[in-house]
Design a protein around this motif. Structure first.
Motif, PDB file in Angstrom:
ATOM      1  N   LEU A 126      -3.163   4.743  -2.625  1.00  0.00           N
ATOM      2  CA  LEU A 126      -4.235   5.843  -1.949  1.00  0.00           C
ATOM      3  C   LEU A 126      -4.536   6.902  -2.706  1.00  0.00           C
ATOM      4  O   LEU A 126      -2.588   7.977  -1.644  1.00  0.00           O
ATOM      5  CB  LEU A 126      -4.323   4.701  -0.689  1.00  0.00           C
ATOM      6  CG  LEU A 126      -5.397   5.796  -0.447  1.00  0.00           C
ATOM      7  CD1 LEU A 126      -6.374   5.263  -0.043  1.00  0.00           C
ATOM      8  CD2 LEU A 126      -4.886   5.822   1.543  1.00  0.00           C
ATOM      9  N   SER A 127      -4.869   8.019  -2.695  1.00  0.00           N
ATOM     10  CA  SER A 127      -4.603   9.320  -3.214  1.00  0.00           C
ATOM     11  C   SER A 127      -6.332   9.820  -2.343  1.00  0.00           C
ATOM     12  O   SER A 127      -7.291   9.040  -2.738  1.00  0.00           O
ATOM     13  CB  SER A 127      -4.908   9.272  -4.511  1.00  0.00           C
ATOM     14  OG  SER A 127      -4.426  10.614  -4.805  1.00  0.00           O
ATOM     15  N   VAL A 128      -5.957  10.144  -1.958  1.00  0.00           N
ATOM     16  CA  VAL A 128      -7.338  11.075  -0.538  1.00  0.00           C
ATOM     17  C   VAL A 128      -7.068  12.280  -1.472  1.00  0.00           C
ATOM     18  O   VAL A 128      -6.414  12.984  -0.611  1.00  0.00           O
ATOM     19  CB  VAL A 128      -7.004  10.722   0.604  1.00  0.00           C
ATOM     20  CG1 VAL A 128      -7.433  11.717   1.567  1.00  0.00           C
ATOM     21  CG2 VAL A 128      -6.300  10.090   1.133  1.00  0.00           C
TER      22      VAL A 128
ATOM     23  N   LEU B   9       0.986  -1.221  -0.156  1.00  0.00           N
ATOM     24  CA  LEU B   9       0.162  -0.038  -0.392  1.00  0.00           C
ATOM     25  C   LEU B   9       0.934   1.097   0.475  1.00  0.00           C
ATOM     26  O   LEU B   9       2.024   1.377   0.506  1.00  0.00           O
ATOM     27  CB  LEU B   9      -0.824  -0.144   0.784  1.00  0.00           C
ATOM     28  CG  LEU B   9      -2.176   1.381   1.845  1.00  0.00           C
ATOM     29  CD1 LEU B   9      -2.782   1.299   0.545  1.00  0.00           C
ATOM     30  CD2 LEU B   9      -2.806   1.130   2.507  1.00  0.00           C
ATOM     31  N   VAL B  10       0.540   1.962  -0.874  1.00  0.00           N
ATOM     32  CA  VAL B  10       1.426   3.658  -1.128  1.00  0.00           C
ATOM     33  C   VAL B  10       0.271   4.705  -0.915  1.00  0.00           C
ATOM     34  O   VAL B  10      -0.703   4.300  -1.843  1.00  0.00           O
ATOM     35  CB  VAL B  10       2.441   3.381  -3.139  1.00  0.00           C
ATOM     36  CG1 VAL B  10       3.154   4.474  -2.122  1.00  0.00           C
ATOM     37  CG2 VAL B  10       3.150   2.564  -2.522  1.00  0.00           C
ATOM     38  N   LEU B  11       0.818   5.646  -0.381  1.00  0.00           N
ATOM     39  CA  LEU B  11      -0.296   6.880  -0.151  1.00  0.00           C
ATOM     40  C   LEU B  11       0.897   7.683  -2.068  1.00  0.00           C
ATOM     41  O   LEU B  11       1.695   7.910  -1.561  1.00  0.00           O
ATOM     42  CB  LEU B  11       0.112   7.817   0.371  1.00  0.00           C
ATOM     43  CG  LEU B  11      -0.641   9.081   0.700  1.00  0.00           C
ATOM     44  CD1 LEU B  11      -2.697   8.472   0.660  1.00  0.00           C
ATOM     45  CD2 LEU B  11      -0.816   9.563   2.103  1.00  0.00           C
ATOM     46  N   LEU B  12      -0.383   8.575  -3.075  1.00  0.00           N
ATOM     47  CA  LEU B  12      -0.403   8.672  -3.658  1.00  0.00           C
ATOM     48  C   LEU B  12      -0.066  10.309  -3.482  1.00  0.00           C
ATOM     49  O   LEU B  12      -1.257  10.204  -3.277  1.00  0.00           O
ATOM     50  CB  LEU B  12      -0.641   8.244  -5.105  1.00  0.00           C
ATOM     51  CG  LEU B  12      -0.787   9.628  -6.095  1.00  0.00           C
ATOM     52  CD1 LEU B  12       0.443   9.690  -6.724  1.00  0.00           C
ATOM     53  CD2 LEU B  12      -1.667   8.928  -7.287  1.00  0.00           C
TER      54      LEU B  12
ATOM     55  N   VAL C 298      -9.433   5.993  -4.948  1.00  0.00           N
ATOM     56  CA  VAL C 298      -9.564   7.460  -4.061  1.00  0.00           C
ATOM     57  C   VAL C 298     -10.628   7.669  -3.054  1.00  0.00           C
ATOM     58  O   VAL C 298     -11.862   6.731  -2.991  1.00  0.00           O
ATOM     59  CB  VAL C 298      -9.904   8.502  -5.686  1.00  0.00           C
ATOM     60  CG1 VAL C 298     -10.558   9.548  -4.982  1.00  0.00           C
ATOM     61  CG2 VAL C 298      -9.064   7.874  -7.057  1.00  0.00           C
ATOM     62  N   ARG C 299     -10.362   8.415  -1.883  1.00  0.00           N
ATOM     63  CA  ARG C 299     -10.766   8.728  -1.067  1.00  0.00           C
ATOM     64  C   ARG C 299     -11.116   9.654  -0.635  1.00  0.00           C
ATOM     65  O   ARG C 299     -10.249  10.526  -1.128  1.00  0.00           O
ATOM     66  CB  ARG C 299     -11.099   7.784   0.088  1.00  0.00           C
ATOM     67  CG  ARG C 299     -10.784   5.643  -0.239  1.00  0.00           C
ATOM     68  CD  ARG C 299     -10.872   5.607   1.574  1.00  0.00           C
ATOM     69  NE  ARG C 299     -11.258   4.146   1.167  1.00  0.00           N
ATOM     70  CZ  ARG C 299     -10.812   3.340   2.162  1.00  0.00           C
ATOM     71  NH1 ARG C 299     -10.656   3.883   3.585  1.00  0.00           N
ATOM     72  NH2 ARG C 299     -10.907   2.579   1.778  1.00  0.00           N
TER      73      ARG C 299
ATOM     74  N   ALA D 170     -11.139  17.043  -9.148  1.00  0.00           N
ATOM     75  CA  ALA D 170      -9.678  16.320  -7.838  1.00  0.00           C
ATOM     76  C   ALA D 170      -9.077  14.520  -8.780  1.00  0.00           C
ATOM     77  O   ALA D 170      -8.238  15.025  -9.312  1.00  0.00           O
ATOM     78  CB  ALA D 170     -10.313  16.057  -6.266  1.00  0.00           C
ATOM     79  N   HIS D 171     -10.212  13.989  -9.128  1.00  0.00           N
ATOM     80  CA  HIS D 171     -10.115  12.744  -9.447  1.00  0.00           C
ATOM     81  C   HIS D 171     -10.075  12.803 -10.435  1.00  0.00           C
ATOM     82  O   HIS D 171      -8.870  11.852 -10.961  1.00  0.00           O
ATOM     83  CB  HIS D 171     -11.911  12.538  -9.405  1.00  0.00           C
ATOM     84  CG  HIS D 171     -12.758  11.673  -8.522  1.00  0.00           C
ATOM     85  ND1 HIS D 171     -12.047  10.528  -8.131  1.00  0.00           N
ATOM     86  CD2 HIS D 171     -13.043  12.048  -7.565  1.00  0.00           C
ATOM     87  CE1 HIS D 171     -12.656  10.154  -6.654  1.00  0.00           C
ATOM     88  NE2 HIS D 171     -13.151  11.134  -6.336  1.00  0.00           N
TER      89      HIS D 171
END
Length: 151
Positions: free
Chosen positions: A35-37, A5-8, A84-85, A57-58
């Motif tokens: 994961l992009s938030v 799991l990586v945060l983009l 995406v969250r 944003a998406h």
């Protein structure tokens, strides 16, 4: 199958974290979850503006993801998954770890210029004992050659 799991985000350290995760996944028959938030504060509410901002944003996230996904598919030959969250990045990262038992490693980048604290990394480290997987921290200034050598 183990997932990395990586945060983009827009940071350089995120790039190195994704490279590391993709190479480790390729070498261990795993997968990469990115994961992009979208921070809740970035979405203004009222008069349909929130929907437009959310869509923009998406689109930005998907364009950013497409660049990394293309590299992952061709070089380490890994098929990444994008999630995406909206909300607080640290909270969403921790929540996803709890929701997906196949996440085996969280890979986070460490800011190379020490310009300030990384709130996501700080929060994850504070809650590390309650997580169901290890955390790998990748230096933001590590070279691509070094990443290849250690993965």
């Amino acid at each position: 199958m183990r997932k990395f799991l990586v945060l983009l985000d827009d940071s350089h350290e995120s790039l190195n974290a994704m490279r590391f995760a993709a190479m480790r996944a390729a070498n261990s028959d795993g997968r990469v979850v990115i994961l992009s938030v979208i921070p809740a504060d970035d979405i203004q509410h009222g008069f349909g503006v929130a929907d437009v901002m959310r869509a923009e944003a998406h689109q930005r996230i998907e364009a950013h993801f497409d660049v990394f996904a293309k590299w992952m598919r061709t070089r380490p030959k890994v098929e990444p998954e994008l999630i995406v969250r909206e909300g607080d990045p640290a909270e969403e990262l921790i929540a996803l770890i709890g929701e997906d038992p196949q996440i085996g490693v969280v890979v986070l980048g460490l800011n190379a210029d020490k310009s300030g604290p990384n709130p996501v990394l700080n929060r994850v480290l504070r809650e590390a004992s309650g997580l169901s997987c290890p955390i790998t921290i990748v230096p933001g200034d590590i070279s691509r050659e070094r990443l290849e050598a250690i993965t």
